[in-house]
Write a protein that holds these residues in place. Structure first.
Motif, PDB file in Angstrom:
ATOM      1  N   GLN A 213      -1.019  33.481  30.597  1.00  0.00           N
ATOM      2  CA  GLN A 213      -0.589  33.191  29.626  1.00  0.00           C
ATOM      3  C   GLN A 213       1.509  33.814  30.279  1.00  0.00           C
ATOM      4  OE1 GLN A 213      -1.904  34.518  25.714  1.00  0.00           O
ATOM      5  NE2 GLN A 213      -3.835  35.338  27.254  1.00  0.00           N
ATOM      6  N   VAL A 215       5.274  33.199  29.389  1.00  0.00           N
ATOM      7  CA  VAL A 215       6.540  34.031  28.447  1.00  0.00           C
ATOM      8  C   VAL A 215       8.273  34.169  29.041  1.00  0.00           C
ATOM      9  CG1 VAL A 215       7.663  35.585  27.256  1.00  0.00           C
ATOM     10  CG2 VAL A 215       4.413  35.176  27.613  1.00  0.00           C
ATOM     11  N   ASP A 243       4.638  22.814  28.040  1.00  0.00           N
ATOM     12  CA  ASP A 243       4.289  23.174  26.323  1.00  0.00           C
ATOM     13  C   ASP A 243       4.119  24.373  26.496  1.00  0.00           C
ATOM     14  OD1 ASP A 243       3.808  19.445  25.226  1.00  0.00           O
ATOM     15  OD2 ASP A 243       5.686  21.140  25.847  1.00  0.00           O
ATOM     16  N   ARG A 246       5.367  30.186  26.766  1.00  0.00           N
ATOM     17  CA  ARG A 246       6.005  30.508  24.963  1.00  0.00           C
ATOM     18  C   ARG A 246       7.120  31.166  25.197  1.00  0.00           C
ATOM     19  NH1 ARG A 246       0.624  34.211  22.525  1.00  0.00           N
ATOM     20  NH2 ARG A 246       0.691  34.454  25.150  1.00  0.00           N
ATOM     21  N   VAL A 247       8.230  31.342  24.454  1.00  0.00           N
ATOM     22  CA  VAL A 247       9.181  31.894  24.440  1.00  0.00           C
ATOM     23  C   VAL A 247      10.382  33.043  23.857  1.00  0.00           C
ATOM     24  CG1 VAL A 247      12.376  31.540  25.303  1.00  0.00           C
ATOM     25  CG2 VAL A 247      10.071  29.536  25.147  1.00  0.00           C
ATOM     26  N   VAL A 248      10.413  34.547  24.552  1.00  0.00           N
ATOM     27  CA  VAL A 248      11.307  35.177  23.406  1.00  0.00           C
ATOM     28  C   VAL A 248      12.589  35.599  24.138  1.00  0.00           C
ATOM     29  CG1 VAL A 248       8.959  36.196  23.425  1.00  0.00           C
ATOM     30  CG2 VAL A 248      10.153  36.526  25.206  1.00  0.00           C
ATOM     31  N   LEU A 257       2.543  39.232  20.779  1.00  0.00           N
ATOM     32  CA  LEU A 257       1.594  38.482  21.586  1.00  0.00           C
ATOM     33  C   LEU A 257       0.853  38.914  22.046  1.00  0.00           C
ATOM     34  CD1 LEU A 257       4.829  36.514  23.815  1.00  0.00           C
ATOM     35  CD2 LEU A 257       3.788  35.941  21.463  1.00  0.00           C
ATOM     36  N   GLN A 263      -2.962  36.574  19.164  1.00  0.00           N
ATOM     37  CA  GLN A 263      -3.327  35.510  19.579  1.00  0.00           C
ATOM     38  C   GLN A 263      -3.915  34.289  19.376  1.00  0.00           C
ATOM     39  OE1 GLN A 263      -3.300  35.922  22.643  1.00  0.00           O
ATOM     40  NE2 GLN A 263      -2.272  37.860  22.754  1.00  0.00           N
TER      41      GLN A 263
END
Length: 263
Positions: A213, A215, A243, A246-248, A257, A263
């Motif tokens: 996953q 990030v 795609d 995910r961006v933080v 997250l 989730q």
């Protein structure tokens, strides 16, 4: 163990977290700039703060891709350090940076940098939250294990016990087996493991391609790089997995997250 996530399927609960180190957990840019000043002041005694900002920007940009070539095995770590400095001094037109000066630069740099190694302010609270939740964590880095172990210790991050370097499995990110080794040491499956790093392509796209996953930590809010800057290794998969990254903008977002409700 290395199953591929089904597109569109909900992500499984997070049972482990892996971090990149440089400019993710540790403010390497600031530490390197301090070390550049310490090492370069004898040759550049009249440089002011703005000059050193420019010097650091040139060094970190690494137009010759010497660090990447070190990771690929073309140079030693010490050699890439000197080559990057040599390129900057040449660009600035500064005379006198001969082999002796280069060796002194490397030695002064390596002595100075550990004194400035610090963790970002959001690291300790994030690790505290993961400890409280019972979620194990570790680090996967594109440098050798012992050098990065010392860096974590200088930054006060001794509690990060799991560490994978490029010499651990004789491979570097974005090769999947580097990420998978981190998962193996955590005791988690890739699909239930978050990987967090500051390089969109190497860390984000690379870990997503390995089934984790992904990030991407965009501390400066710069946005994802264009396709023209894509690394040739990960460019082949960028369209398929981008795609899923995910961006933080800070590590404090990881709590949401990693929590079941996130989730």
């Amino acid at each position: 163990m290395h199953s591929t996530p089904v597109p569109g399927a909900p992500a499984p609960p997070v049972r482990g977290v892996l971090f990149d180190i440089d400019d993710t957990l540790v403010d390497l840019h600031a530490a390197m700039k301090d070390a550049m000043i310490a090492a370069g002041r004898p040759l550049l005694p009249n440089f002011g703060p703005g000059d050193w900002d420019g010097f650091a920007a040139l060094y970190m940009a690494d137009a010759g891709r010497y660090y990447e070539r070190y990771v690929a095995g073309e140079f030693s770590f010490t050699e890439q350090r000197g080559l990057r400095a040599r390129a900057v001094f040449a660009h600035l037109g500064v005379p006198g940076f001969d082999a002796v000066a280069e060796q002194e630069w490397i030695e002064d740099f390596e002595r100075a940098q550990p004194r400035s190694i610090k963790a970002y302010p959001d690291v300790a609270p994030t690790l505290d939250a993961l400890d409280a939740a019972g979620i194990p964590y570790g680090a996967v880095s594109n440098n050798v294990h012992d050098y990065q172990r010392a860096k974590l210790d200088h930054a006060g991050l001794q509690r990060i016990g799991i560490l994978v370097g490029i010499d651990t499995v004789n491979a570097a990110k974005p090769e999947p087996k580097v990420f998978w080794e981190g998962c193996r040491l955590l005791g988690t499956l890739p699909g239930e493991t978050l990987y967090v790093g500051d390089n969109y392509l190497i860390d984000g796209v690379g870990s997503a391609a390995a089934g984790l996953q992904a990030v991407w930590l965009d501390r400066k809010g710069t946005g994802a790089p264009s396709d023209g800057r894509a690394d040739p290794v990960v460019d082949r998969v960028a369209g398929r997995v981008a795609d899923g990254v995910r961006v933080v903008v800070g590590l404090d977002a990881l709590a949401a997250l990693a929590a079941p409700s996130g989730q």
